[in-house]
Write a protein that holds these residues in place. Sequence first.
Motif, PDB file in Angstrom:
ATOM      1  N   VAL A  74       5.962   0.468 -21.104  1.00 42.29           N
ATOM      2  CA  VAL A  74       5.545  -0.781 -20.478  1.00 42.29           C
ATOM      3  C   VAL A  74       4.414  -0.453 -19.514  1.00 42.29           C
ATOM      4  N   ALA A  75       3.307  -1.140 -19.650  1.00 45.77           N
ATOM      5  CA  ALA A  75       2.164  -0.901 -18.770  1.00 45.77           C
ATOM      6  C   ALA A  75       2.447  -1.500 -17.397  1.00 45.77           C
ATOM      7  N   VAL A  76       2.231  -0.715 -16.358  1.00 44.32           N
ATOM      8  CA  VAL A  76       2.453  -1.165 -14.991  1.00 44.32           C
ATOM      9  C   VAL A  76       1.323  -0.603 -14.135  1.00 44.32           C
ATOM     10  N   SER A  77       0.787  -1.449 -13.242  1.00 37.86           N
ATOM     11  CA  SER A  77      -0.253  -0.953 -12.345  1.00 37.86           C
ATOM     12  C   SER A  77       0.416  -0.446 -11.059  1.00 37.86           C
ATOM     13  N   LEU A  78      -0.248   0.448 -10.376  1.00 35.45           N
ATOM     14  CA  LEU A  78       0.292   0.977  -9.131  1.00 35.45           C
ATOM     15  C   LEU A  78       0.461  -0.127  -8.084  1.00 35.45           C
ATOM     16  N   ASP A  79      -0.394  -1.113  -8.130  1.00 35.57           N
ATOM     17  CA  ASP A  79      -0.313  -2.217  -7.173  1.00 35.57           C
ATOM     18  C   ASP A  79       0.956  -3.043  -7.375  1.00 35.57           C
ATOM     19  N   ASP A  80       1.474  -3.084  -8.612  1.00 33.03           N
ATOM     20  CA  ASP A  80       2.682  -3.845  -8.901  1.00 33.03           C
ATOM     21  C   ASP A  80       3.936  -3.145  -8.407  1.00 33.03           C
TER      22      ASP A  80
END
Length: 81
Positions: A74-80
């Motif tokens: 699952v793609a996740v950004s560090l900001d999330d």
Amino acid sequence: MQRIFADVAVSVSELKKNPTAVMTGAAGMPVAVLNHNRVMGYMVPAELYEAMMERLDDLELIQLAKSRADEQSVAVSLDDL
């Protein structure tokens, strides 16, 4: 005949007399403790025991990582986070 997984083996009587000398004589290696010429247990220095526990933990983590290797990512950004 029972297999002994240590280079050093001592009787319970010998161990009772001077456990420190037994461990010193083993030079950091495991010691088989014999009762009536049968292995009843093994003694290992604390440092070796800790290394063994670390290795077991590593093996469990490797097994867990391999079991999850085929899971969909699952793609996740560090900001999330």
